[in-house]
Design a protein around this motif. Structure first.
Motif, PDB file in Angstrom:
ATOM      1  N   ASP A 159       0.804  -1.225   0.000  1.00  0.00           N
ATOM      2  CA  ASP A 159       0.000   0.000   0.000  1.00  0.00           C
ATOM      3  C   ASP A 159       0.833   1.269   0.000  1.00  0.00           C
ATOM      4  O   ASP A 159       0.338   2.351   0.300  1.00  0.00           O
ATOM      5  CB  ASP A 159      -0.937   0.009   1.208  1.00  0.00           C
ATOM      6  N   GLY A 160       2.134   1.143  -0.315  1.00  0.00           N
ATOM      7  CA  GLY A 160       2.984   2.319  -0.379  1.00  0.00           C
ATOM      8  C   GLY A 160       3.568   2.746   0.947  1.00  0.00           C
ATOM      9  O   GLY A 160       4.171   3.820   1.032  1.00  0.00           O
ATOM     10  N   ASP A 161       3.408   1.957   1.982  1.00  0.00           N
ATOM     11  CA  ASP A 161       3.971   2.270   3.292  1.00  0.00           C
ATOM     12  C   ASP A 161       5.448   1.880   3.281  1.00  0.00           C
ATOM     13  O   ASP A 161       5.834   0.800   3.727  1.00  0.00           O
ATOM     14  CB  ASP A 161       3.214   1.516   4.388  1.00  0.00           C
ATOM     15  N   ALA A 162       6.281   2.796   2.764  1.00  0.00           N
ATOM     16  CA  ALA A 162       7.688   2.471   2.529  1.00  0.00           C
ATOM     17  C   ALA A 162       8.441   2.203   3.831  1.00  0.00           C
ATOM     18  O   ALA A 162       9.302   1.324   3.892  1.00  0.00           O
ATOM     19  CB  ALA A 162       8.367   3.612   1.764  1.00  0.00           C
ATOM     20  N   GLY A 163       8.127   2.955   4.889  1.00  0.00           N
ATOM     21  CA  GLY A 163       8.830   2.768   6.147  1.00  0.00           C
ATOM     22  C   GLY A 163       8.580   1.390   6.729  1.00  0.00           C
ATOM     23  O   GLY A 163       9.517   0.700   7.158  1.00  0.00           O
ATOM     24  N   THR A 164       7.327   0.965   6.735  1.00  0.00           N
ATOM     25  CA  THR A 164       6.997  -0.353   7.267  1.00  0.00           C
ATOM     26  C   THR A 164       7.565  -1.448   6.381  1.00  0.00           C
ATOM     27  O   THR A 164       8.080  -2.464   6.876  1.00  0.00           O
ATOM     28  CB  THR A 164       5.471  -0.500   7.406  1.00  0.00           C
ATOM     29  N   GLY A 165       7.501  -1.246   5.069  1.00  0.00           N
ATOM     30  CA  GLY A 165       8.062  -2.245   4.164  1.00  0.00           C
ATOM     31  C   GLY A 165       9.545  -2.426   4.386  1.00  0.00           C
ATOM     32  O   GLY A 165      10.048  -3.564   4.431  1.00  0.00           O
ATOM     33  N   GLY A 203       6.136  -4.537  13.615  1.00  0.00           N
ATOM     34  CA  GLY A 203       5.415  -3.285  13.842  1.00  0.00           C
ATOM     35  C   GLY A 203       5.633  -2.269  12.734  1.00  0.00           C
ATOM     36  O   GLY A 203       6.640  -2.280  12.026  1.00  0.00           O
ATOM     37  N   GLU A 204       4.690  -1.367  12.588  1.00  0.00           N
ATOM     38  CA  GLU A 204       4.774  -0.338  11.561  1.00  0.00           C
ATOM     39  C   GLU A 204       5.910   0.635  11.866  1.00  0.00           C
ATOM     40  O   GLU A 204       6.292   0.830  13.018  1.00  0.00           O
ATOM     41  CB  GLU A 204       3.450   0.417  11.463  1.00  0.00           C
ATOM     42  N   ALA A 205       6.442   1.248  10.821  1.00  0.00           N
ATOM     43  CA  ALA A 205       7.505   2.245  10.973  1.00  0.00           C
ATOM     44  C   ALA A 205       7.169   3.467  10.127  1.00  0.00           C
ATOM     45  O   ALA A 205       6.936   3.347   8.926  1.00  0.00           O
ATOM     46  CB  ALA A 205       8.857   1.669  10.565  1.00  0.00           C
ATOM     47  N   GLU A 206       7.152   4.607  10.777  1.00  0.00           N
ATOM     48  CA  GLU A 206       6.933   5.875  10.077  1.00  0.00           C
ATOM     49  C   GLU A 206       8.268   6.589   9.976  1.00  0.00           C
ATOM     50  O   GLU A 206       8.892   6.898  10.993  1.00  0.00           O
ATOM     51  CB  GLU A 206       5.917   6.723  10.841  1.00  0.00           C
ATOM     52  N   LEU A 207       8.716   6.842   8.743  1.00  0.00           N
ATOM     53  CA  LEU A 207      10.017   7.458   8.514  1.00  0.00           C
ATOM     54  C   LEU A 207       9.852   8.837   7.878  1.00  0.00           C
ATOM     55  O   LEU A 207       8.931   9.056   7.094  1.00  0.00           O
ATOM     56  CB  LEU A 207      10.874   6.587   7.601  1.00  0.00           C
ATOM     57  N   LEU A 237      16.675  -0.720  14.461  1.00  0.00           N
ATOM     58  CA  LEU A 237      17.135  -1.841  15.267  1.00  0.00           C
ATOM     59  C   LEU A 237      17.125  -1.517  16.758  1.00  0.00           C
ATOM     60  O   LEU A 237      17.228  -2.425  17.588  1.00  0.00           O
ATOM     61  CB  LEU A 237      18.543  -2.259  14.839  1.00  0.00           C
ATOM     62  N   GLY A 238      17.011  -0.254  17.101  1.00  0.00           N
ATOM     63  CA  GLY A 238      16.986   0.150  18.494  1.00  0.00           C
ATOM     64  C   GLY A 238      15.638  -0.020  19.162  1.00  0.00           C
ATOM     65  O   GLY A 238      15.476   0.379  20.323  1.00  0.00           O
ATOM     66  N   HIS A 239      14.665  -0.607  18.449  1.00  0.00           N
ATOM     67  CA  HIS A 239      13.326  -0.830  18.996  1.00  0.00           C
ATOM     68  C   HIS A 239      12.936  -2.295  18.834  1.00  0.00           C
ATOM     69  O   HIS A 239      13.310  -2.930  17.841  1.00  0.00           O
ATOM     70  CB  HIS A 239      12.300   0.047  18.264  1.00  0.00           C
ATOM     71  N   PRO A 240      12.185  -2.874  19.777  1.00  0.00           N
ATOM     72  CA  PRO A 240      11.677  -4.233  19.592  1.00  0.00           C
ATOM     73  C   PRO A 240      10.921  -4.340  18.270  1.00  0.00           C
ATOM     74  O   PRO A 240      10.117  -3.457  17.944  1.00  0.00           O
ATOM     75  CB  PRO A 240      10.754  -4.436  20.801  1.00  0.00           C
ATOM     76  N   TYR A 241      11.166  -5.410  17.530  1.00  0.00           N
ATOM     77  CA  TYR A 241      10.661  -5.473  16.155  1.00  0.00           C
ATOM     78  C   TYR A 241       9.145  -5.454  16.065  1.00  0.00           C
ATOM     79  O   TYR A 241       8.573  -5.036  15.055  1.00  0.00           O
ATOM     80  CB  TYR A 241      11.205  -6.717  15.438  1.00  0.00           C
ATOM     81  N   GLU A 242       8.453  -5.879  17.132  1.00  0.00           N
ATOM     82  CA  GLU A 242       6.997  -5.962  17.060  1.00  0.00           C
ATOM     83  C   GLU A 242       6.304  -4.658  17.437  1.00  0.00           C
ATOM     84  O   GLU A 242       5.091  -4.516  17.257  1.00  0.00           O
ATOM     85  CB  GLU A 242       6.482  -7.097  17.953  1.00  0.00           C
ATOM     86  N   GLU A 243       7.063  -3.676  17.955  1.00  0.00           N
ATOM     87  CA  GLU A 243       6.475  -2.415  18.379  1.00  0.00           C
ATOM     88  C   GLU A 243       6.550  -1.371  17.274  1.00  0.00           C
ATOM     89  O   GLU A 243       7.536  -1.294  16.543  1.00  0.00           O
ATOM     90  CB  GLU A 243       7.194  -1.893  19.625  1.00  0.00           C
ATOM     91  N   PRO A 244       5.531  -0.514  17.132  1.00  0.00           N
ATOM     92  CA  PRO A 244       5.582   0.548  16.113  1.00  0.00           C
ATOM     93  C   PRO A 244       6.658   1.571  16.436  1.00  0.00           C
ATOM     94  O   PRO A 244       7.001   1.793  17.605  1.00  0.00           O
ATOM     95  CB  PRO A 244       4.183   1.163  16.155  1.00  0.00           C
ATOM     96  N   VAL A 245       7.204   2.190  15.391  1.00  0.00           N
ATOM     97  CA  VAL A 245       8.270   3.182  15.530  1.00  0.00           C
ATOM     98  C   VAL A 245       7.901   4.417  14.717  1.00  0.00           C
ATOM     99  O   VAL A 245       7.471   4.302  13.559  1.00  0.00           O
ATOM    100  CB  VAL A 245       9.625   2.635  15.032  1.00  0.00           C
ATOM    101  N   VAL A 246       8.065   5.580  15.314  1.00  0.00           N
ATOM    102  CA  VAL A 246       7.950   6.841  14.585  1.00  0.00           C
ATOM    103  C   VAL A 246       9.327   7.492  14.637  1.00  0.00           C
ATOM    104  O   VAL A 246       9.773   7.949  15.693  1.00  0.00           O
ATOM    105  CB  VAL A 246       6.884   7.767  15.202  1.00  0.00           C
ATOM    106  N   ALA A 247      10.029   7.500  13.512  1.00  0.00           N
ATOM    107  CA  ALA A 247      11.389   8.041  13.450  1.00  0.00           C
ATOM    108  C   ALA A 247      11.355   9.492  12.994  1.00  0.00           C
ATOM    109  O   ALA A 247      10.496   9.898  12.212  1.00  0.00           O
ATOM    110  CB  ALA A 247      12.233   7.207  12.487  1.00  0.00           C
TER     111      ALA A 247
END
Length: 227
Positions: free
Chosen positions: A23-29, A106-110, A126-136
């Motif tokens: 769906d174009g979610d580049a950060g999560t991909g 988890g989703e990632a917003e970059l 890599l500084g966050h647990p892989y299953e938790e969402p990240v907003v960078a």
């Protein structure tokens, strides 16, 4: 509790399929592919070969330290190319077709990545647990880039000292974190503490950073021989 790598133990290569969202979610991909890359590195550190397939949009492997895919396309063509169905799937959502192990990332917003160090992006994720969402944020990525630069100088400095064995307790702690739940955040914290540990010889610090970078993929030995 069954550890991730124990659940994936078995004969022959481990086939992994990473499903980047379409769906174009580049950060999560990017994050899904990154965790697949880490999983492959951990399993290979245990001595088992890994074959990696990707579905969804393609990403630049070279700039982010990702290993190239062995097969790309739809799940059926990937299974055919890899010589069998994947033993584990990685996805950002529910993958209903999975009949084997499935890790949900988890989703990632970059932010826009133009001008930012892609390996610093890797380090931040890599500084966050892989299953938790990240907003960078750009500031967070710049901070990670500063840490990377400092660690590379420290590794280059350590390389000039006599080699010493990796402290057994540090190696065991890192391997347990990685093999139990791909806990790269714990490994990064371990390296942060190690950087300023006065009781650990410089040669042992060098060996520890170099060894764990086989999983982290941050090019920590890049500056060896330049200082």
């Amino acid at each position: 509790m069954l550890r991730i790598v124990d659940e994936l133990a078995g004969p022959g290569p481990l086939r992994v399929c990473a499903h980047a969202p379409a769906d174009g979610d580049a950060g999560t991909g990017l994050r899904v592919l990154l965790i697949a890359d880490v999983l492959a590195r951990v399993v290979e550190l245990r001595g088992r070969a890994v074959l990696l397939g990707w579905t969804g949009p393609a990403y630049s492997a070279a700039t982010t330290g990702l290993r190239p895919a062995d097969a790309e396309g739809d799940p059926e063509s990937i299974a055919e190319s890899l010589g069998g169905p994947p033993g584990v799937h990685l996805t950002s959502g529910t993958y209903e077709r999975a009949t084997t192990a499935c890790l949900r990332v988890g989703e990632a917003e970059l932010p826009p990545l133009d001008g930012l160090d892609p390996l610093a992006v890797r380090m931040l994720l890599l500084g966050h647990p892989y299953e938790e969402p990240v907003v960078a944020t750009a500031d967070g990525i710049d901070e990670a880039a500063g840490t990377l630069s400092r660690w590379r100088r420290a590794v280059a400095h350590g390389a000039a000292h006599p080699s010493k064995p990796i402290p057994a307790d540090l190696k065991a702690t890192a391997r347990t974190a990685l093999e139990s739940r791909l806990d790269t955040a714990a490994v990064l914290r371990l390296l942060g503490d190690l950087e300023t540990a006065p009781e650990v010889p410089e040669g042992a610090k060098f060996e520890t950073f170099s060894y764990l970078d086989r999983v982290l993929g941050l090019e920590l030995v890049r500056e060896v021989g330049t200082v």
